[in-house]
Design a protein around this motif. Structure first.
Motif, PDB file in Angstrom:
ATOM      1  N   PRO A  52       0.818  -1.210   0.000  1.00 23.61           N
ATOM      2  CA  PRO A  52       0.000   0.000   0.000  1.00 23.61           C
ATOM      3  C   PRO A  52       0.856   1.266   0.000  1.00 23.61           C
ATOM      4  O   PRO A  52       0.491   2.256  -0.638  1.00 23.61           O
ATOM      5  N   THR A  53       1.981   1.227   0.679  1.00 27.48           N
ATOM      6  CA  THR A  53       2.832   2.417   0.745  1.00 27.48           C
ATOM      7  C   THR A  53       3.339   2.815  -0.635  1.00 27.48           C
ATOM      8  O   THR A  53       3.572   3.999  -0.882  1.00 27.48           O
ATOM      9  N   THR A  54       3.481   1.856  -1.529  1.00 30.98           N
ATOM     10  CA  THR A  54       3.912   2.177  -2.893  1.00 30.98           C
ATOM     11  C   THR A  54       2.851   3.013  -3.595  1.00 30.98           C
ATOM     12  O   THR A  54       3.164   4.056  -4.185  1.00 30.98           O
ATOM     13  N   SER A  55       1.611   2.593  -3.518  1.00 25.23           N
ATOM     14  CA  SER A  55       0.550   3.370  -4.185  1.00 25.23           C
ATOM     15  C   SER A  55       0.335   4.707  -3.479  1.00 25.23           C
ATOM     16  O   SER A  55       0.013   5.704  -4.131  1.00 25.23           O
ATOM     17  N   TRP A  56       0.526   4.742  -2.167  1.00 25.79           N
ATOM     18  CA  TRP A  56       0.384   6.018  -1.461  1.00 25.79           C
ATOM     19  C   TRP A  56       1.470   6.998  -1.916  1.00 25.79           C
ATOM     20  O   TRP A  56       1.196   8.177  -2.150  1.00 25.79           O
ATOM     21  N   ARG A  57       2.693   6.509  -2.062  1.00 24.71           N
ATOM     22  CA  ARG A  57       3.781   7.374  -2.548  1.00 24.71           C
ATOM     23  C   ARG A  57       3.523   7.827  -3.987  1.00 24.71           C
ATOM     24  O   ARG A  57       3.814   8.962  -4.341  1.00 24.71           O
ATOM     25  N   GLU A  58       3.013   6.922  -4.804  1.00 25.16           N
ATOM     26  CA  GLU A  58       2.693   7.287  -6.191  1.00 25.16           C
ATOM     27  C   GLU A  58       1.627   8.373  -6.224  1.00 25.16           C
ATOM     28  O   GLU A  58       1.690   9.290  -7.048  1.00 25.16           O
ATOM     29  N   MET A  73      -2.750  14.511  -0.419  1.00 28.40           N
ATOM     30  CA  MET A  73      -2.016  13.249  -0.306  1.00 28.40           C
ATOM     31  C   MET A  73      -0.842  13.336   0.673  1.00 28.40           C
ATOM     32  O   MET A  73      -0.653  12.428   1.486  1.00 28.40           O
ATOM     33  N   ALA A  74      -0.058  14.387   0.597  1.00 30.06           N
ATOM     34  CA  ALA A  74       1.103  14.503   1.494  1.00 30.06           C
ATOM     35  C   ALA A  74       0.658  14.608   2.952  1.00 30.06           C
ATOM     36  O   ALA A  74       1.344  14.116   3.852  1.00 30.06           O
ATOM     37  N   ASP A  75      -0.490  15.223   3.170  1.00 31.79           N
ATOM     38  CA  ASP A  75      -1.012  15.314   4.541  1.00 31.79           C
ATOM     39  C   ASP A  75      -1.561  13.972   5.019  1.00 31.79           C
ATOM     40  O   ASP A  75      -1.422  13.619   6.183  1.00 31.79           O
ATOM     41  N   LEU A  76      -2.195  13.236   4.111  1.00 34.48           N
ATOM     42  CA  LEU A  76      -2.743  11.925   4.472  1.00 34.48           C
ATOM     43  C   LEU A  76      -1.647  10.909   4.760  1.00 34.48           C
ATOM     44  O   LEU A  76      -1.821  10.019   5.592  1.00 34.48           O
ATOM     45  N   ALA A 123       7.285   4.077   8.851  1.00 31.94           N
ATOM     46  CA  ALA A 123       6.923   3.140   9.923  1.00 31.94           C
ATOM     47  C   ALA A 123       6.142   1.949   9.367  1.00 31.94           C
ATOM     48  O   ALA A 123       6.369   0.802   9.775  1.00 31.94           O
ATOM     49  N   THR A 124       5.254   2.211   8.439  1.00 35.89           N
ATOM     50  CA  THR A 124       4.483   1.128   7.823  1.00 35.89           C
ATOM     51  C   THR A 124       5.404   0.197   7.044  1.00 35.89           C
ATOM     52  O   THR A 124       5.281  -1.034   7.134  1.00 35.89           O
ATOM     53  N   ASP A 125       6.353   0.756   6.305  1.00 44.95           N
ATOM     54  CA  ASP A 125       7.289  -0.071   5.550  1.00 44.95           C
ATOM     55  C   ASP A 125       8.166  -0.930   6.461  1.00 44.95           C
ATOM     56  O   ASP A 125       8.454  -2.082   6.129  1.00 44.95           O
ATOM     57  N   ILE A 126       8.577  -0.407   7.581  1.00 48.23           N
ATOM     58  CA  ILE A 126       9.378  -1.190   8.526  1.00 48.23           C
ATOM     59  C   ILE A 126       8.588  -2.411   8.993  1.00 48.23           C
ATOM     60  O   ILE A 126       9.104  -3.530   9.038  1.00 48.23           O
ATOM     61  N   VAL A 127       7.325  -2.193   9.326  1.00 40.76           N
ATOM     62  CA  VAL A 127       6.468  -3.302   9.770  1.00 40.76           C
ATOM     63  C   VAL A 127       6.293  -4.319   8.644  1.00 40.76           C
ATOM     64  O   VAL A 127       6.412  -5.534   8.855  1.00 40.76           O
ATOM     65  N   LEU A 128       6.029  -3.843   7.427  1.00 38.58           N
ATOM     66  CA  LEU A 128       5.814  -4.751   6.309  1.00 38.58           C
ATOM     67  C   LEU A 128       7.101  -5.468   5.901  1.00 38.58           C
ATOM     68  O   LEU A 128       7.055  -6.625   5.469  1.00 38.58           O
ATOM     69  N   ASP A 129       8.260  -4.815   6.063  1.00 44.80           N
ATOM     70  CA  ASP A 129       9.544  -5.490   5.811  1.00 44.80           C
ATOM     71  C   ASP A 129       9.678  -6.704   6.719  1.00 44.80           C
ATOM     72  O   ASP A 129      10.039  -7.800   6.270  1.00 44.80           O
ATOM     73  N   SER A 130       9.402  -6.513   7.981  1.00 43.22           N
ATOM     74  CA  SER A 130       9.498  -7.602   8.950  1.00 43.22           C
ATOM     75  C   SER A 130       8.518  -8.721   8.619  1.00 43.22           C
ATOM     76  O   SER A 130       8.865  -9.912   8.657  1.00 43.22           O
ATOM     77  N   THR A 157     -10.456   3.907   6.190  1.00 42.96           N
ATOM     78  CA  THR A 157     -11.074   2.749   5.548  1.00 42.96           C
ATOM     79  C   THR A 157     -10.283   2.232   4.350  1.00 42.96           C
ATOM     80  O   THR A 157      -9.989   1.029   4.268  1.00 42.96           O
ATOM     81  N   ASP A 158      -9.919   3.083   3.420  1.00 37.82           N
ATOM     82  CA  ASP A 158      -9.178   2.634   2.237  1.00 37.82           C
ATOM     83  C   ASP A 158      -7.833   2.031   2.614  1.00 37.82           C
ATOM     84  O   ASP A 158      -7.414   1.019   2.057  1.00 37.82           O
ATOM     85  N   GLU A 159      -7.150   2.662   3.561  1.00 39.03           N
ATOM     86  CA  GLU A 159      -5.846   2.169   3.993  1.00 39.03           C
ATOM     87  C   GLU A 159      -5.984   0.819   4.697  1.00 39.03           C
ATOM     88  O   GLU A 159      -5.164  -0.085   4.487  1.00 39.03           O
ATOM     89  N   ARG A 160      -7.003   0.686   5.503  1.00 40.64           N
ATOM     90  CA  ARG A 160      -7.246  -0.587   6.199  1.00 40.64           C
ATOM     91  C   ARG A 160      -7.460  -1.716   5.197  1.00 40.64           C
ATOM     92  O   ARG A 160      -6.899  -2.804   5.325  1.00 40.64           O
ATOM     93  N   GLU A 161      -8.299  -1.452   4.216  1.00 36.94           N
ATOM     94  CA  GLU A 161      -8.574  -2.460   3.198  1.00 36.94           C
ATOM     95  C   GLU A 161      -7.318  -2.823   2.418  1.00 36.94           C
ATOM     96  O   GLU A 161      -7.070  -3.995   2.130  1.00 36.94           O
ATOM     97  N   ALA A 162      -6.503  -1.824   2.097  1.00 36.21           N
ATOM     98  CA  ALA A 162      -5.268  -2.074   1.351  1.00 36.21           C
ATOM     99  C   ALA A 162      -4.280  -2.895   2.183  1.00 36.21           C
ATOM    100  O   ALA A 162      -3.627  -3.810   1.663  1.00 36.21           O
ATOM    101  N   LEU A 163      -4.175  -2.595   3.461  1.00 36.99           N
ATOM    102  CA  LEU A 163      -3.265  -3.354   4.324  1.00 36.99           C
ATOM    103  C   LEU A 163      -3.730  -4.798   4.488  1.00 36.99           C
ATOM    104  O   LEU A 163      -2.926  -5.734   4.421  1.00 36.99           O
TER     105      LEU A 163
END
Length: 131
Positions: free
Chosen positions: A5-11, A32-35, A43-50, A89-95
């Protein structure tokens, strides 16, 4: 491979920045930058890396280990959300979709796993998820 999800958020942030620079987006409509502040993304990427590392080593037939990995990633994402309040909601579904896809790509039959434990496929994270 499942897209984080972080990839699409960055895009989305990059697209919005391009539109702002081109003058095709009103600055008052940019969000987007505020969201997705850098701290939340990192922090999300660190968790997903693990999680990705752990999932790569799982035996898909070991329900206890699979559920333990899901519990760890969900609890860690809870902690990220507690700090950043970033998962709507959208972020939860993506995760949740990412967790499901990552497991599936490593041979876990998520539908069968959850069914064996009296859960629907999309209830995989519910026991631990606060976001």
């Amino acid at each position: 491979m499942a897209e984080r999800p972080t990839t699409s958020w960055r895009e989305g942030i990059a697209r919005e920045a391009e539109q702002l620079a081109a003058g095709t987006l009103d600055p008052g409509c940019a969000c987007m930058a505020d969201l997705y502040p850098d701290d939340l993304l990192a922090a999300t990427d660190i968790v997903l890396d693990s999680f990705d590392e752990e999932v790569a080593e799982l035996d898909s037939d070991e329900d206890v280990r699979v559920f333990a990995a899901v519990e760890r990633v969900v609890l860690a994402l809870n902690a990220v959300d507690d700090i950043h309040c970033g998962y709507e909601t959208d972020e939860r579904e993506a995760l949740c979709a990412y967790i499901d896809q990552a497991l599936s790509e490593h041979g876990v039959d998520v539908a069968a796993l959850t069914a064996r434990h009296g859960l629907g496929r999309y209830e995989l994270t519910d026991k631990w998820r606060n976001w």
